[in-house]
Scaffold this motif. Structure first.
Motif, short mmCIF file in Angstrom:
data_model
loop_
_atom_site.label_atom_id
_atom_site.label_comp_id
_atom_site.label_asym_id
_atom_site.label_seq_id
_atom_site.Cartn_x
_atom_site.Cartn_y
_atom_site.Cartn_z
N ASP A 304 0.83 -1.21 0.00
CA ASP A 304 0.00 0.00 0.00
C ASP A 304 0.87 1.26 0.00
OD1 ASP A 304 -2.56 -1.43 0.30
OD2 ASP A 304 -1.80 -1.93 2.28
N ILE A 305 1.90 1.25 0.84
CA ILE A 305 2.80 2.40 0.90
C ILE A 305 3.55 2.54 -0.43
CG2 ILE A 305 4.70 3.46 2.16
CD1 ILE A 305 2.04 3.06 3.75
N GLU A 306 3.92 1.42 -1.03
CA GLU A 306 4.59 1.44 -2.33
C GLU A 306 3.68 2.02 -3.41
OE1 GLU A 306 6.86 -1.70 -5.30
OE2 GLU A 306 5.25 -2.43 -4.02
N ALA A 323 -0.23 9.51 6.16
CA ALA A 323 0.13 8.13 5.80
C ALA A 323 0.73 7.43 7.01
CB ALA A 323 1.11 8.12 4.63
N ILE A 324 0.19 6.26 7.34
CA ILE A 324 0.64 5.55 8.54
C ILE A 324 0.87 4.07 8.23
CG2 ILE A 324 0.14 5.01 10.94
CD1 ILE A 324 -1.66 7.41 11.08
N PRO A 325 2.11 3.65 8.01
CA PRO A 325 2.40 2.22 7.87
C PRO A 325 1.90 1.46 9.10
CG PRO A 325 4.30 3.52 7.22
CD PRO A 325 3.33 4.47 7.85
N ALA A 326 1.39 0.25 8.89
CA ALA A 326 0.68 -0.46 9.95
C ALA A 326 1.58 -1.03 11.04
CB ALA A 326 -0.16 -1.58 9.34
N SER A 327 2.88 -1.10 10.80
CA SER A 327 3.78 -1.59 11.84
C SER A 327 5.16 -0.94 11.68
CB SER A 327 3.92 -3.11 11.78
OG SER A 327 4.69 -3.50 10.65
N ARG A 328 5.96 -1.07 12.72
CA ARG A 328 7.33 -0.54 12.65
C ARG A 328 8.12 -1.26 11.55
NH1 ARG A 328 10.62 2.51 15.90
NH2 ARG A 328 9.03 2.60 17.52
N ASP A 329 7.91 -2.56 11.42
CA ASP A 329 8.61 -3.31 10.37
C ASP A 329 8.27 -2.77 8.99
OD1 ASP A 329 9.77 -4.86 12.30
OD2 ASP A 329 8.62 -6.68 11.87
N VAL A 330 6.97 -2.49 8.75
CA VAL A 330 6.57 -1.93 7.46
C VAL A 330 7.18 -0.55 7.28
CG1 VAL A 330 4.62 -1.12 6.07
CG2 VAL A 330 4.41 -3.25 7.37
N PHE A 331 7.16 0.26 8.33
CA PHE A 331 7.73 1.61 8.27
C PHE A 331 9.22 1.55 7.90
CE2 PHE A 331 9.68 5.47 9.64
CZ PHE A 331 8.71 6.46 9.57
#
Length: 416
Positions: A304-306, A323-331
């Motif tokens: 989604d971020i991509e 915009a908020i990535p769903a986890s620290r790993d995704v961020f």
């Protein structure tokens, strides 16, 4: 007798033969709650005089809904839950910034064939890896955390087959919205939906998670993807763990089946004020939009971020965008790939995983008279802020194109 995935999981969990409509006691493999529901769960446990966890290896606590705490009361609740986690020696505790509970369960804990129960309706997200996952109320979760058991009525197994491939600009969100358009909100109540993907590589885990997440909007008791090579690869890559998928038997009987030809879908939007008020992008394109939210447990994953970054790299957002990535790993992964930099340069506000905007809790609410496009899962009146606001639900590419133009836009005009 051949069994569906639902029947296999619940037969094992209950230790007895089952049929749809039966009320059975089942053993739970994984239980969880977050800051917003955790307070109520603990209240129930205290009234029962049994504040304990039946198995520390099977329990997860995450702060996500009001994280960081926007009010003194929210901070007070989190202080209390931190103390509790420490006193009970909770092994799997995720504090502010680690991410949204459902994403964390998917990345780190849930496995195929498990029974997963948590105090939040979108627990169905864990169905993406082939777990029977349900959201329950505080009293039920309190009983589970104490005993490791719960009761449920065996749902009717319903099969949805995904065939072919999605076209550019079309994502898992559009599959979920298509199902809601066809069956309506709560239309699959009493059903355990089992999704079979003809070509596993054509429908990656991020897309599966979105569909399973919105299973609760469909009314489904569970929304599970039948484990396949995509499931195996995902768990191996995220946890360095090899799993043996639990799959239905050949000849298993379903109460009904429904096929979706993925190539025939287009970007869809759920217009105010219901998730099943679904329209094609062409029907709403050009509508002025004030605010765009890209994130949530529905669409805050890396793909989604991509998708958002590939569109927003073209210029500055004309609508305010969070915009908020769903986890620290995704961020962190999005940071490594340059997506966060692109979003920031496009004028977006970006932060770590929190549910804030989705629930109208904090970090970006819809104001009176404003029109918002959100990648989240609900758009009823007042869900994301003012009762006088209007929320349209869409995939991350539609949201990004909308932010770029300041109007509801078709992402297919921006090929990658």
């Amino acid at each position: 007798m051949p069994q569906t995935l639902t029947e296999k999981i619940l037969t094992r969990a209950s230790g007895r033969p089952i049929s749809p409509g039966d009320i059975v006691e089942v053993n739970v493999d994984l239980a969880a709650f977050h800051d917003l529901t955790g307070y109520h769960v603990i209240e129930v446990m205290e009234k029962m005089g049994k504040v304990r966890i039946w198995d520390l290896d099977k329990f997860v606590l995450a702060f996500d809904h009001l994280a960081p705490p926007p009010t003194e009361r929210a901070a007070e609740i989190q202080v209390g839950l931190r103390k509790l986690a420490k006193s009970l020696n909770v092994k799997y505790f995720h504090d502010v910034g680690d991410g949204i509970l459902h994403q964390l369960l998917l990345e780190k804990y849930a496995l195929p064939g498990q029974v997963v129960m948590a105090a939040d309706s979108h627990t169905t997200t864990a169905g993406a890896v082939g777990a029977f996952a349900q959201g329950l109320g505080a009293s039920d979760i309190a009983a589970i955390v104490i005993t490791g058991k719960t009761w449920l009525m065996i749902p009717e197994p319903f099969k949805i087959r995904l065939m072919g491939r999605l076209n550019p600009g079309v994502y898992g969100k559009d599959v979920a919205l298509h199902i809601l358009r066809e069956f309506k909100a709560e239309g699959l109540s009493g059903k355990s939906v089992e999704f079979y993907v003809d070509d596993p590589s054509a429908f990656p885990m991020d897309y599966r998670a979105t569909v399973s997440n919105m299973g609760t909007e469909m009314g489904a008791d569970a929304a599970m993807f039948i484990p396949d090579q995509e499931t195996i690869n995902y768990i191996r890559n995220t946890r360095n763990l090899d799993v043996k998928p639990v799959t239905p038997d050949l000849g298993a009987k379903y109460m009904d089946e429904y096929d979706i030809e993925l190539s025939r879908l287009e970007p869809l939007v759920a217009a105010p004020h219901s998730v099943d008020n679904v329209k094609s992008i062409s029907e709403v394109e050009g509508l002025d939009v004030d605010y765009v939210f890209i994130g949530s447990c529905t669409n805050g994953r890396l793909s989604d971020i991509e998708a958002a970054a590939k569109i927003l790299k073209r210029g500055k957002a004309k609508a305010r965008c969070i915009a908020i990535p769903a986890s620290r790993d995704v961020f962190e992964r999005a940071l490594e790939l340059g997506y966060i930099d692109i979003l920031v340069k496009a004028g977006c506000v970006v932060t770590y995983g929190t549910c804030g905007p989705c629930i109208g809790g904090h970090f970006g609410l819809v104001g009176p008279g404003e029109v918002a496009v959100s990648t989240s899962n609900r758009n009823f009146i007042g869900r994301m802020g003012s009762k006088e606001g209007k929320v349209y639900l869409a995939n991350a590419a539609v949201a990004a194109a909308t932010a770029l133009e300041g109007k509801l836009a078709d992402p297919r005009k921006y090929p990658s």
